[in-house]
Design a protein around this motif. Structure first.
Motif, PDB file in Angstrom:
ATOM      1  N   GLU A 173       0.983  -1.045  -0.107  1.00  0.00           N
ATOM      2  CA  GLU A 173       0.064  -0.053   0.051  1.00  0.00           C
ATOM      3  C   GLU A 173       0.738   1.154  -0.102  1.00  0.00           C
ATOM      4  O   GLU A 173       0.586   2.333  -0.829  1.00  0.00           O
ATOM      5  CB  GLU A 173      -0.958   0.106   1.369  1.00  0.00           C
ATOM      6  CG  GLU A 173      -2.095  -0.458   1.177  1.00  0.00           C
ATOM      7  CD  GLU A 173      -3.012  -0.191   2.332  1.00  0.00           C
ATOM      8  OE1 GLU A 173      -3.450   0.919   2.519  1.00  0.00           O
ATOM      9  OE2 GLU A 173      -3.325  -1.292   3.359  1.00  0.00           O
ATOM     10  N   MET A 174       1.852   1.215   0.827  1.00  0.00           N
ATOM     11  CA  MET A 174       2.630   2.416   0.880  1.00  0.00           C
ATOM     12  C   MET A 174       3.782   2.682  -0.174  1.00  0.00           C
ATOM     13  O   MET A 174       3.855   3.895  -0.600  1.00  0.00           O
ATOM     14  CB  MET A 174       3.447   2.032   2.425  1.00  0.00           C
ATOM     15  CG  MET A 174       4.105   3.509   2.814  1.00  0.00           C
ATOM     16  SD  MET A 174       5.262   2.781   4.373  1.00  0.00           S
ATOM     17  CE  MET A 174       6.021   4.476   4.787  1.00  0.00           C
ATOM     18  N   THR A 175       4.371   1.616  -0.633  1.00  0.00           N
ATOM     19  CA  THR A 175       5.197   2.008  -1.844  1.00  0.00           C
ATOM     20  C   THR A 175       4.983   1.342  -3.180  1.00  0.00           C
ATOM     21  O   THR A 175       5.723   1.372  -4.022  1.00  0.00           O
ATOM     22  CB  THR A 175       6.515   1.036  -1.154  1.00  0.00           C
ATOM     23  OG1 THR A 175       6.309  -0.327  -1.212  1.00  0.00           O
ATOM     24  CG2 THR A 175       7.042   1.418   0.218  1.00  0.00           C
ATOM     25  N   GLY A 176       4.069   0.439  -3.237  1.00  0.00           N
ATOM     26  CA  GLY A 176       3.736  -0.170  -4.322  1.00  0.00           C
ATOM     27  C   GLY A 176       4.349  -1.599  -4.754  1.00  0.00           C
ATOM     28  O   GLY A 176       3.952  -2.075  -5.791  1.00  0.00           O
ATOM     29  N   ILE A 184      12.489   4.820  -0.798  1.00  0.00           N
ATOM     30  CA  ILE A 184      13.364   5.873  -0.279  1.00  0.00           C
ATOM     31  C   ILE A 184      14.418   6.249  -1.233  1.00  0.00           C
ATOM     32  O   ILE A 184      15.175   5.135  -1.768  1.00  0.00           O
ATOM     33  CB  ILE A 184      14.134   5.444   0.860  1.00  0.00           C
ATOM     34  CG1 ILE A 184      13.096   5.064   2.153  1.00  0.00           C
ATOM     35  CG2 ILE A 184      15.201   6.423   1.334  1.00  0.00           C
ATOM     36  CD1 ILE A 184      13.610   4.523   3.124  1.00  0.00           C
ATOM     37  N   VAL A 185      14.340   7.625  -2.000  1.00  0.00           N
ATOM     38  CA  VAL A 185      15.129   7.707  -3.043  1.00  0.00           C
ATOM     39  C   VAL A 185      15.897   9.133  -2.580  1.00  0.00           C
ATOM     40  O   VAL A 185      15.452   9.942  -1.786  1.00  0.00           O
ATOM     41  CB  VAL A 185      14.188   8.112  -4.288  1.00  0.00           C
ATOM     42  CG1 VAL A 185      13.573   6.819  -4.855  1.00  0.00           C
ATOM     43  CG2 VAL A 185      13.293   9.144  -3.931  1.00  0.00           C
ATOM     44  N   PRO A 186      16.923   9.293  -3.289  1.00  0.00           N
ATOM     45  CA  PRO A 186      17.658  10.778  -2.907  1.00  0.00           C
ATOM     46  C   PRO A 186      16.617  11.830  -2.860  1.00  0.00           C
ATOM     47  O   PRO A 186      16.164  11.946  -4.002  1.00  0.00           O
ATOM     48  CB  PRO A 186      18.849  10.646  -3.822  1.00  0.00           C
ATOM     49  CG  PRO A 186      19.130   9.182  -4.364  1.00  0.00           C
ATOM     50  CD  PRO A 186      17.529   8.488  -4.383  1.00  0.00           C
ATOM     51  N   GLY A 187      16.602  12.438  -1.952  1.00  0.00           N
ATOM     52  CA  GLY A 187      15.928  13.768  -1.724  1.00  0.00           C
ATOM     53  C   GLY A 187      14.749  13.601  -1.205  1.00  0.00           C
ATOM     54  O   GLY A 187      13.865  14.372  -0.728  1.00  0.00           O
ATOM     55  N   VAL A 189      11.082  10.660  -0.267  1.00  0.00           N
ATOM     56  CA  VAL A 189      10.682   9.366  -0.434  1.00  0.00           C
ATOM     57  C   VAL A 189       9.434   9.561  -1.629  1.00  0.00           C
ATOM     58  O   VAL A 189       9.423  10.687  -2.276  1.00  0.00           O
ATOM     59  CB  VAL A 189       9.862   8.734   0.580  1.00  0.00           C
ATOM     60  CG1 VAL A 189      10.684   8.529   1.898  1.00  0.00           C
ATOM     61  CG2 VAL A 189       8.447   9.696   1.064  1.00  0.00           C
ATOM     62  N   ARG A 190       9.144   8.476  -2.289  1.00  0.00           N
ATOM     63  CA  ARG A 190       8.205   8.520  -3.462  1.00  0.00           C
ATOM     64  C   ARG A 190       6.891   8.790  -3.318  1.00  0.00           C
ATOM     65  O   ARG A 190       6.083   9.368  -4.393  1.00  0.00           O
ATOM     66  CB  ARG A 190       8.324   7.305  -4.345  1.00  0.00           C
ATOM     67  CG  ARG A 190       9.657   6.934  -5.148  1.00  0.00           C
ATOM     68  CD  ARG A 190       9.502   6.151  -6.104  1.00  0.00           C
ATOM     69  NE  ARG A 190       9.386   4.815  -5.609  1.00  0.00           N
ATOM     70  CZ  ARG A 190       8.342   3.951  -5.631  1.00  0.00           C
ATOM     71  NH1 ARG A 190       7.064   4.453  -6.011  1.00  0.00           N
ATOM     72  NH2 ARG A 190       8.057   2.945  -5.071  1.00  0.00           N
ATOM     73  N   ALA A 191       6.229   8.810  -2.170  1.00  0.00           N
ATOM     74  CA  ALA A 191       4.725   8.959  -1.965  1.00  0.00           C
ATOM     75  C   ALA A 191       4.493   9.226  -0.523  1.00  0.00           C
ATOM     76  O   ALA A 191       5.185   8.770   0.238  1.00  0.00           O
ATOM     77  CB  ALA A 191       4.144   7.915  -2.487  1.00  0.00           C
ATOM     78  N   GLY A 192       3.170   9.776  -0.305  1.00  0.00           N
ATOM     79  CA  GLY A 192       2.877   9.892   1.283  1.00  0.00           C
ATOM     80  C   GLY A 192       2.085   8.699   1.530  1.00  0.00           C
ATOM     81  O   GLY A 192       2.253   7.439   0.899  1.00  0.00           O
ATOM     82  N   LEU A 193       1.341   8.602   2.755  1.00  0.00           N
ATOM     83  CA  LEU A 193       0.435   7.285   2.957  1.00  0.00           C
ATOM     84  C   LEU A 193      -0.674   7.546   2.336  1.00  0.00           C
ATOM     85  O   LEU A 193      -1.614   8.516   2.145  1.00  0.00           O
ATOM     86  CB  LEU A 193       0.410   7.492   4.573  1.00  0.00           C
ATOM     87  CG  LEU A 193       1.655   7.339   5.435  1.00  0.00           C
ATOM     88  CD1 LEU A 193       1.268   7.489   6.877  1.00  0.00           C
ATOM     89  CD2 LEU A 193       2.426   6.050   5.192  1.00  0.00           C
ATOM     90  N   ALA A 313       5.440  18.521   1.804  1.00  0.00           N
ATOM     91  CA  ALA A 313       6.345  18.116   0.807  1.00  0.00           C
ATOM     92  C   ALA A 313       7.082  16.645   1.130  1.00  0.00           C
ATOM     93  O   ALA A 313       7.340  16.462   2.331  1.00  0.00           O
ATOM     94  CB  ALA A 313       7.473  19.023   0.388  1.00  0.00           C
ATOM     95  N   PHE A 314       7.168  15.834   0.506  1.00  0.00           N
ATOM     96  CA  PHE A 314       8.043  14.732   0.890  1.00  0.00           C
ATOM     97  C   PHE A 314       9.329  14.361  -0.079  1.00  0.00           C
ATOM     98  O   PHE A 314       9.963  13.498  -0.129  1.00  0.00           O
ATOM     99  CB  PHE A 314       7.063  13.407   0.763  1.00  0.00           C
ATOM    100  CG  PHE A 314       6.317  13.031  -0.587  1.00  0.00           C
ATOM    101  CD1 PHE A 314       6.990  12.633  -1.497  1.00  0.00           C
ATOM    102  CD2 PHE A 314       4.825  13.173  -0.412  1.00  0.00           C
ATOM    103  CE1 PHE A 314       5.950  12.424  -2.709  1.00  0.00           C
ATOM    104  CE2 PHE A 314       4.155  13.120  -1.640  1.00  0.00           C
ATOM    105  CZ  PHE A 314       4.685  12.627  -2.727  1.00  0.00           C
ATOM    106  N   GLN A 315       9.568  15.442  -0.829  1.00  0.00           N
ATOM    107  CA  GLN A 315      10.577  15.559  -1.868  1.00  0.00           C
ATOM    108  C   GLN A 315      11.323  16.581  -1.697  1.00  0.00           C
ATOM    109  O   GLN A 315      10.504  17.684  -1.875  1.00  0.00           O
ATOM    110  CB  GLN A 315      10.223  15.145  -3.170  1.00  0.00           C
ATOM    111  CG  GLN A 315      10.664  13.584  -3.760  1.00  0.00           C
ATOM    112  CD  GLN A 315      11.689  13.152  -4.163  1.00  0.00           C
ATOM    113  OE1 GLN A 315      12.743  14.329  -4.066  1.00  0.00           O
ATOM    114  NE2 GLN A 315      12.177  11.971  -4.042  1.00  0.00           N
TER     115      GLN A 315
END
Lengths: 399, 180
Positions: A173-176, A184-187, A189-193, A313-315
């Protein structure tokens, strides 16, 4: 069934290690004498994730020499990373430790961010912390099953591995993705909850707590498990630094070291938890300590669910990652994974490729130097349990 | 920390001292006295934890830089010791008597970079690569793609494709490659 001595003598040849600080290799054995049998254990082990072999020399059913062999999973990650751009690498690093990919994702991203001077947003800090703790829970559930199975109890692995799937549902659900999340990517994360995630996660935590109570009753109160694991593979405090022992293996003998407390990263300085320690680091104590840390992990996940911001923001603002050149620099970043200090050493030279990455996994010493020492003197029947009690992942040795 | 670094400069002629962050410093030391410095740090300065030993291949300068990462739990401080050795005569003093896991790192460095550590136990035993007969694979001149093609041959579907061209030809032949 077990022998707790780590140094035994056969004939005139002293084998094993006389003391914790004696790293001398054992003298060669006369294999033609007919007294010894050489046995390969592995490379498939249900209790550990990945493949490695133990080359055992037995006298009767007692192990008198042990050599660890790795290489079954060598994919050359560190070399691959030197030929890929910074953004391409985050799809590679997660595969270095299969049951705990997110620690690799976090440390790789953190190293790049540190050298580049990128600050990640508050929401990403909390989401990363939540992600890492969910990973810890999934990994511990898997390990409990392996530990129990290694001592012939097959009910507990069915429970914990099945329940781990509910945690993997949360990851999906959280990440796909269920295993390699690349979240977790540089900068950041890829998405919120997703909507409703917090409630579903809390429900899973409630169930996990009940499950752990059942595991404690069935596994840790079992007379056979106690008899076989107590006194098996004792790690003494004077072995900790000379052998580079970290994490629960060190904490189980009373050494209070945990990077989440000693050098807090992400949101750990805002979470309420204590470092759990034991007194005798034998297989039983190590297992019981991990059970307590699994419970603690549930508490940390609940705290993260309470504190993670719902918006924002998450990025961080990032350069065009397709043409990203990271400034020249060098750093070593580390985090406390389920097995102890996990680290990424990174050197950059100002180009769009990393100059060198070295991945430091706790299994490197636990599965080789420590395992080779602790195995000596034990009964062949206990070797699987001893190996699982050290909690090792061979892929992170070979990188 | 400054006192320690001043003493190391004076007694061991360390150079290139760089504070990477408050908890980490790197420095360079001569190959001949590196083992003595590491022993001193372990025994007298409580840098008792060996995080790892690794190597960086600076092929353009003809050197390997060995990196010994030591940690002091009391100060929560990490010291990275850099030691340059020649690529052509890649040999370094062994520290297998200082930490139990050191010989494993040295065995790996022998296999991956071809660096020799005289006296280090089981140095010539295969670590990851059973029966390896090529140049040490972590050296910069080792080309993984070339090796793979020569050893395993061409495999269908493993070609590098330019995504845009690939999509145009294979996936959207009737749309000229543009997603509409």
């Amino acid at each position: 069934m077990k022998q707790s001595t780590n140094s035994i003598r056969t004939g005139s040849a002293s084998i094993g290690h006389a003391s914790a600080l004696d790293f001398a290799q054992p003298e060669p054995l006369d294999m033609a004498s007919g007294k010894y049998v050489k046995l390969w254990q592995g490379p498939q082990h249900p209790g550990i994730t990945g493949n490695m072999s133990l080359e055992l020399v037995l006298e009767g059913d007692t192990i008198i020499d042990c050599k660890t062999h790795v290489g079954y999973l060598h994919r050359g990650f560190e070399k691959l990373m030197e030929r890929r751009t910074f953004i391409q690498n985050f799809t590679v690093v997660c595969r270095i430790a299969v049951p705990e990919p997110t620690f690799n994702e976090y440390l790789y991203s953190h190293a790049v961010e540190e050298i580049s001077g990128i600050e990640i947003p508050e929401r990403a800090i909390w989401l990363r912390t939540l992600n890492l703790e969910l990973m810890r829970l999934a990994s511990f559930l898997m390990w409990i099953g392996g530990m129990s199975g290694a001592f012939g109890q097959y009910t507990v692995p069915n429970w914990t591995l099945a329940y781990r799937d509910f945690v993997l549902d949360l990851f999906e659900e959280m990440t796909g993705a269920r295993i390699y999340h690349m979240y977790i990517v540089p900068g950041g994360v890829r998405a919120g909850l997703p909507d409703g995630f917090r409630k579903r996660a809390r429900d899973v935590m409630d169930g996990a707590e009940k499950l752990l109570d059942q595991v404690e009753r069935v596994m840790f109160n079992n007379a056979v498990f106690k008899a076989r694991s107590k006194g098996l593979g004792i790690i003494s405090p004077d072995m900790i630094d000379p052998y580079g022992i970290v994490g629960p293996n060190a904490r189980a003998c009373g050494v209070s070291r945990d990077l989440r407390k000693d050098e807090p990263y992400l949101a750990y300085d805002q979470l309420d938890f204590d470092v759990i320690t034991g007194s005798d680091s034998d297989a039983y104590e190590r297992a019981y300590l991990r059970l307590q840390e699994t419970r603690q992990c549930i508490s940390l996940i609940r705290q993260c669910l309470d504190h993670t911001p719902g918006d924002g923001a998450f990025q961080a603002d990032m350069p065009n990652v397709l043409h990203w050149k990271v400034p020249a620099g060098e750093t070593y970043v580390k985090a406390e994974c389920t097995r102890g200090e996990y680290g990424y050493y990174m050197v950059t030279d100002g180009s769009e490729f990393v100059r060198r990455v070295h991945v430091r996994g706790p299994s490197y010493t636990h599965a080789i130097a420590v395992m080779e020492r602790l195995a000596v003197g034990n009964n062949i029947a206990d070797i699987a349990g001893l190996m699982v009690s050290l909690h090792t992942y061979p892929p992170e040795i070979e990188r | 920390m400054n006192t320690l670094l001043e003493r190391l400069q004076r007694d061991f002629s360390v150079s290139e001292i760089t504070v990477r962050k408050p908890t980490m410093t790197t420095l360079k030391v001569d190959r001949d006295i590196a083992e003595r410095l590491i022993r001193e740090l372990r025994d007298r300065e409580t840098y008792t934890h060996l995080n790892f030993i690794t190597c960086i291949d600076y092929i353009e300068d003809g050197i390997f830089t060995l990196v010994y990462m030591l940690h002091n739990y009391e100060l929560n401080h990490t010291l990275g010791i850099h030691v340059d050795i020649s690529r052509d005569q890649a040999e370094m003093t062994s520290i297998h008597t200082l930490w139990a896991q050191a010989w494993t790192y040295q065995r790996e460095l022998r296999e991956m970079y071809g660096i020799r550590f005289p006296g280090s136990p089981r140095l010539d035993e295969d670590f990851c690569l059973e029966g390896w007969d090529q140049i040490p694979p972590m050296r910069r001149e080792f080309d993984t793609k070339k090796f793979s093609e020569e050893r395993f041959g061409h495999r269908e579907g493993r070609d590098n494709e330019v995504p845009r061209e690939h999509m145009k030809v294979e996936l959207y032949p009737n749309r000229g490659g543009d997603e509409k």
